[in-house]
Scaffold this motif. Structure first.
Motif, PDB file in Angstrom:
ATOM      1  N   TYR A  82       7.866   1.175   4.588  1.00  0.00           N
ATOM      2  CA  TYR A  82       7.007   1.423   5.819  1.00  0.00           C
ATOM      3  C   TYR A  82       5.491   1.815   5.560  1.00  0.00           C
ATOM      4  CZ  TYR A  82       6.661   2.949  10.623  1.00  0.00           C
ATOM      5  OH  TYR A  82       6.498   2.765  12.132  1.00  0.00           O
ATOM      6  N   LEU A  83       4.761   0.593   5.980  1.00  0.00           N
ATOM      7  CA  LEU A  83       3.182   0.856   5.586  1.00  0.00           C
ATOM      8  C   LEU A  83       2.558   0.679   7.030  1.00  0.00           C
ATOM      9  CD1 LEU A  83       2.594  -1.201   2.435  1.00  0.00           C
ATOM     10  CD2 LEU A  83       2.962   1.147   2.515  1.00  0.00           C
ATOM     11  N   LEU A  84       1.292   1.036   7.037  1.00  0.00           N
ATOM     12  CA  LEU A  84       0.670   0.766   8.170  1.00  0.00           C
ATOM     13  C   LEU A  84      -0.364  -0.367   7.909  1.00  0.00           C
ATOM     14  CD1 LEU A  84      -0.534   4.660   9.062  1.00  0.00           C
ATOM     15  CD2 LEU A  84       1.251   3.226   9.790  1.00  0.00           C
ATOM     16  N   LYS A  85      -0.987  -0.873   9.001  1.00  0.00           N
ATOM     17  CA  LYS A  85      -1.707  -2.099   9.115  1.00  0.00           C
ATOM     18  C   LYS A  85      -3.326  -2.032   8.230  1.00  0.00           C
ATOM     19  CE  LYS A  85       0.558  -5.094  12.219  1.00  0.00           C
ATOM     20  NZ  LYS A  85       0.409  -5.680  13.587  1.00  0.00           N
ATOM     21  N   ASP A  86      -3.544  -0.685   8.089  1.00  0.00           N
ATOM     22  CA  ASP A  86      -4.879  -0.254   7.495  1.00  0.00           C
ATOM     23  C   ASP A  86      -4.665  -0.140   5.885  1.00  0.00           C
ATOM     24  OD1 ASP A  86      -3.696   2.082   7.422  1.00  0.00           O
ATOM     25  OD2 ASP A  86      -5.255   3.215   8.523  1.00  0.00           O
ATOM     26  N   THR A  87      -3.404  -0.477   5.493  1.00  0.00           N
ATOM     27  CA  THR A  87      -3.223  -0.424   4.273  1.00  0.00           C
ATOM     28  C   THR A  87      -4.249  -1.480   3.309  1.00  0.00           C
ATOM     29  OG1 THR A  87      -0.858   0.182   4.143  1.00  0.00           O
ATOM     30  CG2 THR A  87      -1.644  -0.688   2.216  1.00  0.00           C
ATOM     31  N   PRO A  88      -4.717  -1.154   2.273  1.00  0.00           N
ATOM     32  CA  PRO A  88      -5.690  -2.007   1.356  1.00  0.00           C
ATOM     33  C   PRO A  88      -4.959  -3.280   1.035  1.00  0.00           C
ATOM     34  CG  PRO A  88      -6.350   0.501   0.904  1.00  0.00           C
ATOM     35  CD  PRO A  88      -4.834   0.427   1.762  1.00  0.00           C
ATOM     36  N   PRO A  89      -5.432  -4.277   0.933  1.00  0.00           N
ATOM     37  CA  PRO A  89      -4.756  -5.556   0.390  1.00  0.00           C
ATOM     38  C   PRO A  89      -4.013  -5.103  -0.922  1.00  0.00           C
ATOM     39  CG  PRO A  89      -6.749  -6.180   1.237  1.00  0.00           C
ATOM     40  CD  PRO A  89      -6.843  -4.781   1.196  1.00  0.00           C
ATOM     41  N   GLU A  90      -4.851  -4.671  -1.877  1.00  0.00           N
ATOM     42  CA  GLU A  90      -4.223  -4.543  -3.456  1.00  0.00           C
ATOM     43  C   GLU A  90      -2.796  -3.594  -3.186  1.00  0.00           C
ATOM     44  OE1 GLU A  90      -7.783  -1.538  -2.811  1.00  0.00           O
ATOM     45  OE2 GLU A  90      -7.212  -3.795  -2.370  1.00  0.00           O
ATOM     46  N   GLU A  91      -2.857  -2.360  -2.384  1.00  0.00           N
ATOM     47  CA  GLU A  91      -1.897  -1.806  -2.208  1.00  0.00           C
ATOM     48  C   GLU A  91      -0.768  -2.550  -1.406  1.00  0.00           C
ATOM     49  OE1 GLU A  91      -2.496   2.240  -0.307  1.00  0.00           O
ATOM     50  OE2 GLU A  91      -4.246   2.378  -1.558  1.00  0.00           O
ATOM     51  N   LEU A  92      -0.839  -3.231  -0.370  1.00  0.00           N
ATOM     52  CA  LEU A  92      -0.028  -4.028  -0.070  1.00  0.00           C
ATOM     53  C   LEU A  92       0.719  -5.036  -0.908  1.00  0.00           C
ATOM     54  CD1 LEU A  92       1.385  -5.101   2.571  1.00  0.00           C
ATOM     55  CD2 LEU A  92      -0.430  -6.737   3.223  1.00  0.00           C
ATOM     56  N   ILE A  93      -0.107  -5.750  -1.759  1.00  0.00           N
ATOM     57  CA  ILE A  93       0.446  -6.284  -2.720  1.00  0.00           C
ATOM     58  C   ILE A  93       1.439  -5.809  -3.723  1.00  0.00           C
ATOM     59  CG2 ILE A  93      -0.233  -7.783  -4.838  1.00  0.00           C
ATOM     60  CD1 ILE A  93      -2.665  -8.523  -3.345  1.00  0.00           C
ATOM     61  N   ARG A  94       0.886  -4.540  -4.091  1.00  0.00           N
ATOM     62  CA  ARG A  94       1.835  -3.862  -5.082  1.00  0.00           C
ATOM     63  C   ARG A  94       3.085  -3.392  -4.547  1.00  0.00           C
ATOM     64  NH1 ARG A  94      -3.051  -1.158  -6.799  1.00  0.00           N
ATOM     65  NH2 ARG A  94      -2.872   0.375  -5.265  1.00  0.00           N
ATOM     66  N   ALA A  95       3.160  -3.033  -2.833  1.00  0.00           N
ATOM     67  CA  ALA A  95       4.125  -2.759  -2.421  1.00  0.00           C
ATOM     68  C   ALA A  95       5.137  -3.858  -2.010  1.00  0.00           C
ATOM     69  CB  ALA A  95       3.711  -2.264  -0.634  1.00  0.00           C
ATOM     70  N   VAL A  96       4.493  -5.034  -1.909  1.00  0.00           N
ATOM     71  CA  VAL A  96       5.439  -6.347  -1.762  1.00  0.00           C
ATOM     72  C   VAL A  96       6.494  -6.253  -3.064  1.00  0.00           C
ATOM     73  CG1 VAL A  96       5.580  -8.931  -1.643  1.00  0.00           C
ATOM     74  CG2 VAL A  96       4.372  -7.345  -0.061  1.00  0.00           C
ATOM     75  N   ARG A  97       5.692  -6.273  -4.234  1.00  0.00           N
ATOM     76  CA  ARG A  97       6.394  -6.335  -5.693  1.00  0.00           C
ATOM     77  C   ARG A  97       7.404  -5.324  -5.635  1.00  0.00           C
ATOM     78  NH1 ARG A  97       0.490  -7.297  -8.246  1.00  0.00           N
ATOM     79  NH2 ARG A  97       0.617  -9.677  -8.060  1.00  0.00           N
ATOM     80  N   ALA A  98       6.862  -4.128  -5.306  1.00  0.00           N
ATOM     81  CA  ALA A  98       7.781  -2.815  -5.047  1.00  0.00           C
ATOM     82  C   ALA A  98       9.203  -3.101  -4.583  1.00  0.00           C
ATOM     83  CB  ALA A  98       7.287  -1.605  -5.095  1.00  0.00           C
ATOM     84  N   ALA A  99       9.080  -3.493  -3.178  1.00  0.00           N
ATOM     85  CA  ALA A  99       9.979  -3.607  -2.071  1.00  0.00           C
ATOM     86  C   ALA A  99      10.835  -4.925  -2.836  1.00  0.00           C
ATOM     87  CB  ALA A  99       9.462  -4.216  -1.110  1.00  0.00           C
ATOM     88  N   HIS A 100      10.456  -5.840  -3.599  1.00  0.00           N
ATOM     89  CA  HIS A 100      11.175  -7.033  -4.158  1.00  0.00           C
ATOM     90  C   HIS A 100      12.189  -6.661  -5.309  1.00  0.00           C
ATOM     91  CE1 HIS A 100      11.588 -10.709  -6.911  1.00  0.00           C
ATOM     92  NE2 HIS A 100      12.311 -10.892  -5.896  1.00  0.00           N
ATOM     93  N   ARG A 101      11.809  -5.319  -5.867  1.00  0.00           N
ATOM     94  CA  ARG A 101      12.358  -4.736  -6.888  1.00  0.00           C
ATOM     95  C   ARG A 101      13.597  -3.565  -6.178  1.00  0.00           C
ATOM     96  NH1 ARG A 101       7.286  -4.171  -9.343  1.00  0.00           N
ATOM     97  NH2 ARG A 101       7.055  -1.909  -8.789  1.00  0.00           N
ATOM     98  N   GLY A 102      13.375  -3.681  -4.791  1.00  0.00           N
ATOM     99  CA  GLY A 102      14.432  -2.372  -4.174  1.00  0.00           C
ATOM    100  C   GLY A 102      13.731  -1.068  -4.154  1.00  0.00           C
ATOM    101  N   GLU A 103      12.459  -1.054  -4.438  1.00  0.00           N
ATOM    102  CA  GLU A 103      11.941   0.523  -4.327  1.00  0.00           C
ATOM    103  C   GLU A 103      11.237   0.859  -3.004  1.00  0.00           C
ATOM    104  OE1 GLU A 103       8.885   0.363  -7.585  1.00  0.00           O
ATOM    105  OE2 GLU A 103      10.704  -0.086  -8.965  1.00  0.00           O
ATOM    106  N   SER A 104      11.755   2.056  -2.741  1.00  0.00           N
ATOM    107  CA  SER A 104      10.953   2.362  -1.412  1.00  0.00           C
ATOM    108  C   SER A 104       9.556   2.550  -1.588  1.00  0.00           C
ATOM    109  CB  SER A 104      11.745   3.672  -0.925  1.00  0.00           C
ATOM    110  OG  SER A 104      11.377   4.670  -2.151  1.00  0.00           O
ATOM    111  N   VAL A 105       8.930   2.125  -0.487  1.00  0.00           N
ATOM    112  CA  VAL A 105       7.411   2.386  -0.559  1.00  0.00           C
ATOM    113  C   VAL A 105       7.282   2.936   1.071  1.00  0.00           C
ATOM    114  CG1 VAL A 105       5.343   1.124  -0.440  1.00  0.00           C
ATOM    115  CG2 VAL A 105       7.123   0.155  -1.814  1.00  0.00           C
ATOM    116  N   LEU A 106       6.902   4.105   1.039  1.00  0.00           N
ATOM    117  CA  LEU A 106       6.287   4.993   2.152  1.00  0.00           C
ATOM    118  C   LEU A 106       4.818   5.283   2.386  1.00  0.00           C
ATOM    119  CD1 LEU A 106       9.523   6.840   2.612  1.00  0.00           C
ATOM    120  CD2 LEU A 106       9.017   4.930   3.767  1.00  0.00           C
ATOM    121  N   ALA A 107       4.393   5.082   3.389  1.00  0.00           N
ATOM    122  CA  ALA A 107       2.944   5.309   3.875  1.00  0.00           C
ATOM    123  C   ALA A 107       3.167   6.922   3.655  1.00  0.00           C
ATOM    124  CB  ALA A 107       2.482   4.851   5.119  1.00  0.00           C
ATOM    125  N   PRO A 108       1.884   7.671   3.387  1.00  0.00           N
ATOM    126  CA  PRO A 108       1.904   9.103   3.542  1.00  0.00           C
ATOM    127  C   PRO A 108       2.310   9.739   4.713  1.00  0.00           C
ATOM    128  CG  PRO A 108       0.100   8.303   2.280  1.00  0.00           C
ATOM    129  CD  PRO A 108       0.723   7.075   2.890  1.00  0.00           C
TER     130      PRO A 108
END
Length: 206
Positions: free
Chosen positions: A101-127
């Protein structure tokens, strides 16, 4: 190659997200969807790995689409990308099966890392999303987790990957995966994000 579907009812947002992934060697935008129903249909048809899902969409909401994708039993991970971070938005999305769960103001580099993490099945949560889960009124636990299972769940909630958790607990990654499967079974969930949400609700996490 991680195949991504962008689901958002605003063309400008979809174009911006597509541009964020342009030229990456390991991520490709396989398709787009302008509403929730189309998101489900296209994700299944294109056999994507990760769906970037807005919550407020026509025909079918993001939460309904997440639940529909979960029922397909396909290995599709949903990463919510929205402007809303209230409890009424975060909890239903996680409960429906969102991996992150991320917000749309997430920086692009963090979004890219989040997509890679999600693909691995890892949870990614905005603070802010994690804060909503932590602030949820806790209820007594039902099925009890072992001490080691609670340690693993806490590390997952803190954002540790399987490798990091294994290193911190001095056990193998295979053991971490086994513990996670036991946690999922006991909590009645199917992925890391849902396990974290359920862990906070049951008072298993600090």
């Amino acid at each position: 190659m991680i195949r991504v579907l962008i689901a958002d009812d605003h063309p400008i947002v979809r174009n911006g997200l597509r541009g964020a992934f342009a030229g990456l060697p390991d991520i490709e935008v396989a398709g787009e969807a302008a509403n929730g129903r189309e998101a489900v249909d296209e994700a299944v048809r294109l056999r994507v790995d990760v769906v970037l899902m807005d919550l407020r969409m026509p025909e079918m909401t993001g939460v309904q689409a997440i639940a529909a994708l979960a029922r397909t039993a396909l290995p599709i991970h949903v990463l919510v990308l929205t402007t809303f971070d209230s409890e009424t938005d975060v909890l239903p999305a996680v409960e429906a099966g969102a991996t992150g769960y991320l917000l749309k103001d997430t920086p692009p580099e963090e979004l890219i890392r989040a997509v890679r993490a999600a693909h691995r099945g890892e949870s990614v949560l905005a603070p802010s999303a994690a804060g909503q889960l932590m602030g949820r009124v806790r209820r007594p636990t039902g099925l009890a987790l072992s001490g080691r299972e609670r340690e693993v769940l806490q590390l997952v909630a803190d954002g540790a990957s399987n490798r990091e958790a294994a290193r911190l607990l001095f056990i193998s990654e295979a053991s971490i995966k086994t513990h996670l499967q036991h946690i999922y079974d006991k909590l009645g969930v199917r992925d890391r994000a849902a396990a974290v949400g359920e862990g906070y609700r049951r008072g298993l996490l600090r």
